[in-house]
Design a protein around this motif. Structure first.
Motif, PDB file in Angstrom:
ATOM      1  N   GLY A 151       0.823  -1.215   0.000  1.00  0.00           N
ATOM      2  CA  GLY A 151       0.000   0.000   0.000  1.00  0.00           C
ATOM      3  C   GLY A 151       0.853   1.259   0.000  1.00  0.00           C
ATOM      4  N   THR A 152       1.926   1.238   0.757  1.00  0.00           N
ATOM      5  CA  THR A 152       2.842   2.381   0.804  1.00  0.00           C
ATOM      6  C   THR A 152       3.455   2.619  -0.568  1.00  0.00           C
ATOM      7  N   GLN A 153       3.818   1.541  -1.238  1.00  0.00           N
ATOM      8  CA  GLN A 153       4.412   1.662  -2.568  1.00  0.00           C
ATOM      9  C   GLN A 153       3.387   2.189  -3.569  1.00  0.00           C
ATOM     10  N   MET A 154       2.143   1.743  -3.466  1.00  0.00           N
ATOM     11  CA  MET A 154       1.101   2.246  -4.356  1.00  0.00           C
ATOM     12  C   MET A 154       0.853   3.738  -4.099  1.00  0.00           C
ATOM     13  N   ASN A 155       0.892   4.128  -2.826  1.00  0.00           N
ATOM     14  CA  ASN A 155       0.749   5.551  -2.493  1.00  0.00           C
ATOM     15  C   ASN A 155       1.895   6.359  -3.092  1.00  0.00           C
ATOM     16  N   PHE A 156       3.107   5.795  -3.051  1.00  0.00           N
ATOM     17  CA  PHE A 156       4.251   6.486  -3.649  1.00  0.00           C
ATOM     18  C   PHE A 156       4.002   6.718  -5.133  1.00  0.00           C
ATOM     19  N   MET A 157       3.502   5.697  -5.812  1.00  0.00           N
ATOM     20  CA  MET A 157       3.245   5.831  -7.245  1.00  0.00           C
ATOM     21  C   MET A 157       2.266   6.972  -7.520  1.00  0.00           C
ATOM     22  N   ALA A 158       1.202   7.024  -6.752  1.00  0.00           N
ATOM     23  CA  ALA A 158       0.191   8.058  -6.958  1.00  0.00           C
ATOM     24  C   ALA A 158       0.711   9.436  -6.546  1.00  0.00           C
ATOM     25  N   ASP A 159       1.321   9.497  -5.380  1.00  0.00           N
ATOM     26  CA  ASP A 159       1.773  10.787  -4.847  1.00  0.00           C
ATOM     27  C   ASP A 159       2.927  11.375  -5.645  1.00  0.00           C
ATOM     28  N   SER A 160       3.891  10.544  -6.033  1.00  0.00           N
ATOM     29  CA  SER A 160       5.067  11.068  -6.728  1.00  0.00           C
ATOM     30  C   SER A 160       4.668  11.712  -8.046  1.00  0.00           C
ATOM     31  N   SER A 161       3.788  11.073  -8.778  1.00  0.00           N
ATOM     32  CA  SER A 161       3.335  11.620 -10.057  1.00  0.00           C
ATOM     33  C   SER A 161       2.601  12.937  -9.847  1.00  0.00           C
ATOM     34  N   GLN A 162       1.708  12.934  -8.888  1.00  0.00           N
ATOM     35  CA  GLN A 162       0.903  14.121  -8.633  1.00  0.00           C
ATOM     36  C   GLN A 162       1.763  15.293  -8.160  1.00  0.00           C
ATOM     37  N   VAL A 163       2.658  15.052  -7.230  1.00  0.00           N
ATOM     38  CA  VAL A 163       3.530  16.105  -6.705  1.00  0.00           C
ATOM     39  C   VAL A 163       4.435  16.648  -7.808  1.00  0.00           C
ATOM     40  N   ALA A 164       5.055  15.744  -8.559  1.00  0.00           N
ATOM     41  CA  ALA A 164       5.962  16.172  -9.633  1.00  0.00           C
ATOM     42  C   ALA A 164       5.195  16.931 -10.710  1.00  0.00           C
ATOM     43  N   TYR A 165       4.007  16.480 -11.057  1.00  0.00           N
ATOM     44  CA  TYR A 165       3.208  17.146 -12.095  1.00  0.00           C
ATOM     45  C   TYR A 165       2.828  18.562 -11.669  1.00  0.00           C
ATOM     46  N   GLN A 166       2.303  18.686 -10.448  1.00  0.00           N
ATOM     47  CA  GLN A 166       1.884  20.004  -9.975  1.00  0.00           C
ATOM     48  C   GLN A 166       3.063  20.969  -9.895  1.00  0.00           C
ATOM     49  N   SER A 167       4.165  20.515  -9.368  1.00  0.00           N
ATOM     50  CA  SER A 167       5.345  21.365  -9.254  1.00  0.00           C
ATOM     51  C   SER A 167       5.891  21.743 -10.622  1.00  0.00           C
ATOM     52  N   ALA A 168       5.934  20.789 -11.539  1.00  0.00           N
ATOM     53  CA  ALA A 168       6.424  21.072 -12.894  1.00  0.00           C
ATOM     54  C   ALA A 168       5.503  22.058 -13.597  1.00  0.00           C
ATOM     55  N   GLN A 169       4.218  21.926 -13.390  1.00  0.00           N
ATOM     56  CA  GLN A 169       3.268  22.849 -14.008  1.00  0.00           C
ATOM     57  C   GLN A 169       3.487  24.267 -13.495  1.00  0.00           C
ATOM     58  N   ILE A 170       3.631  24.413 -12.197  1.00  0.00           N
ATOM     59  CA  ILE A 170       3.841  25.735 -11.601  1.00  0.00           C
ATOM     60  C   ILE A 170       5.147  26.346 -12.097  1.00  0.00           C
ATOM     61  N   LYS A 171       6.215  25.571 -12.096  1.00  0.00           N
ATOM     62  CA  LYS A 171       7.520  26.090 -12.517  1.00  0.00           C
ATOM     63  C   LYS A 171       7.566  26.390 -14.012  1.00  0.00           C
ATOM     64  N   THR A 172       6.926  25.545 -14.804  1.00  0.00           N
ATOM     65  CA  THR A 172       6.882  25.798 -16.250  1.00  0.00           C
ATOM     66  C   THR A 172       6.110  27.075 -16.538  1.00  0.00           C
ATOM     67  N   ASP A 173       4.960  27.249 -15.891  1.00  0.00           N
ATOM     68  CA  ASP A 173       4.170  28.467 -16.088  1.00  0.00           C
ATOM     69  C   ASP A 173       4.961  29.705 -15.678  1.00  0.00           C
ATOM     70  N   ALA A 174       5.658  29.616 -14.539  1.00  0.00           N
ATOM     71  CA  ALA A 174       6.463  30.757 -14.079  1.00  0.00           C
ATOM     72  C   ALA A 174       7.575  31.066 -15.071  1.00  0.00           C
ATOM     73  N   TYR A 175       8.220  30.036 -15.578  1.00  0.00           N
ATOM     74  CA  TYR A 175       9.307  30.241 -16.550  1.00  0.00           C
ATOM     75  C   TYR A 175       8.774  30.871 -17.837  1.00  0.00           C
ATOM     76  N   LEU A 176       7.677  30.350 -18.342  1.00  0.00           N
ATOM     77  CA  LEU A 176       7.106  30.887 -19.577  1.00  0.00           C
ATOM     78  C   LEU A 176       6.651  32.333 -19.400  1.00  0.00           C
ATOM     79  N   GLN A 177       6.108  32.632 -18.242  1.00  0.00           N
ATOM     80  CA  GLN A 177       5.696  34.006 -17.975  1.00  0.00           C
ATOM     81  C   GLN A 177       6.918  34.927 -17.924  1.00  0.00           C
ATOM     82  N   GLN A 178       7.976  34.454 -17.299  1.00  0.00           N
ATOM     83  CA  GLN A 178       9.211  35.246 -17.239  1.00  0.00           C
ATOM     84  C   GLN A 178       9.788  35.430 -18.643  1.00  0.00           C
TER      85      GLN A 178
END
Length: 183
Positions: free
Chosen positions: A60-87
């Protein structure tokens, strides 16, 4: 008759030793499970074979890692990409589009691709690695704590075994002394 009391103490010590041995085995198993989990998440991606060989205690912990890692990385990448493009958009505006011409001439292989998509993918990979490092640090800390607990249990086990040995010798001596001697 004191050997009877000593025998009762011996039985209690044997039970205590058994409990310490069981606790040591459980801690060792948990450490091995954590090491397997750490190996599975080390690259940030869990393959089918890694998922299939995951210890059941951490599935279960490993399955949570799969779900959480993707979600965290996606959200952070989206925020940073948007900030970079705006800059970059601001920079293009202040330079009259000259910066864009200079950057595409430096990297002509990217001139026909969606640079935002490439940027997002690179940031996503970096964020996935950062998340993996955080989880690995947590796993490492838990392993250290478990190892310290295992060392404490093994120390108590050795003390109980030493007491059992001396108690066995005391019982033997006591029985010999209490034996009826016929002359």
């Amino acid at each position: 008759m004191s050997w009877v009391m000593l025998s009762l103490r011996k039985m209690a010590l044997k039970q205590r030793i058994s409990d310490f041995e069981m606790k040591s085995v459980q801690i060792s198993q948990r450490i091995m499970d954590l090491q397997s989990y750490a190996n599975n998440v080390a690259d940030g991606v869990i393959t089918y074979s890694e998922a299939a060989t995951c210890p059941s205690s951490l599935f279960g912990t490993q399955m949570n890692f799969m779900a959480d890692s993707s979600q965290v990385a996606y959200q952070s990448a989206q925020i940073k990409t948007d900030a970079y493009l705006q800059q970059m958009q601001t920079l293009q505006g202040t330079t009259g589009g000259q910066y864009n011409l200079a950057s595409t001439s430096v990297n002509p292989q990217y001139a026909n691709t969606d640079q935002a998509y490439l940027l997002f993918n690179e940031i996503y990979k970096q964020e996935l690695q950062e998340y993996t490092k955080e989880i690995s640090a947590q796993i490492n800390e838990e392993e250290k704590q478990l190892q310290a607990e295992k060392d404490r249990v093994e120390t108590q086990l050795k003390a109980a075994e030493a007491e059992l040995e001396s108690l066995s010798q005391a019982i033997d001596s006591n029985i010999k002394n209490d034996a009826i001697k016929l002359a």
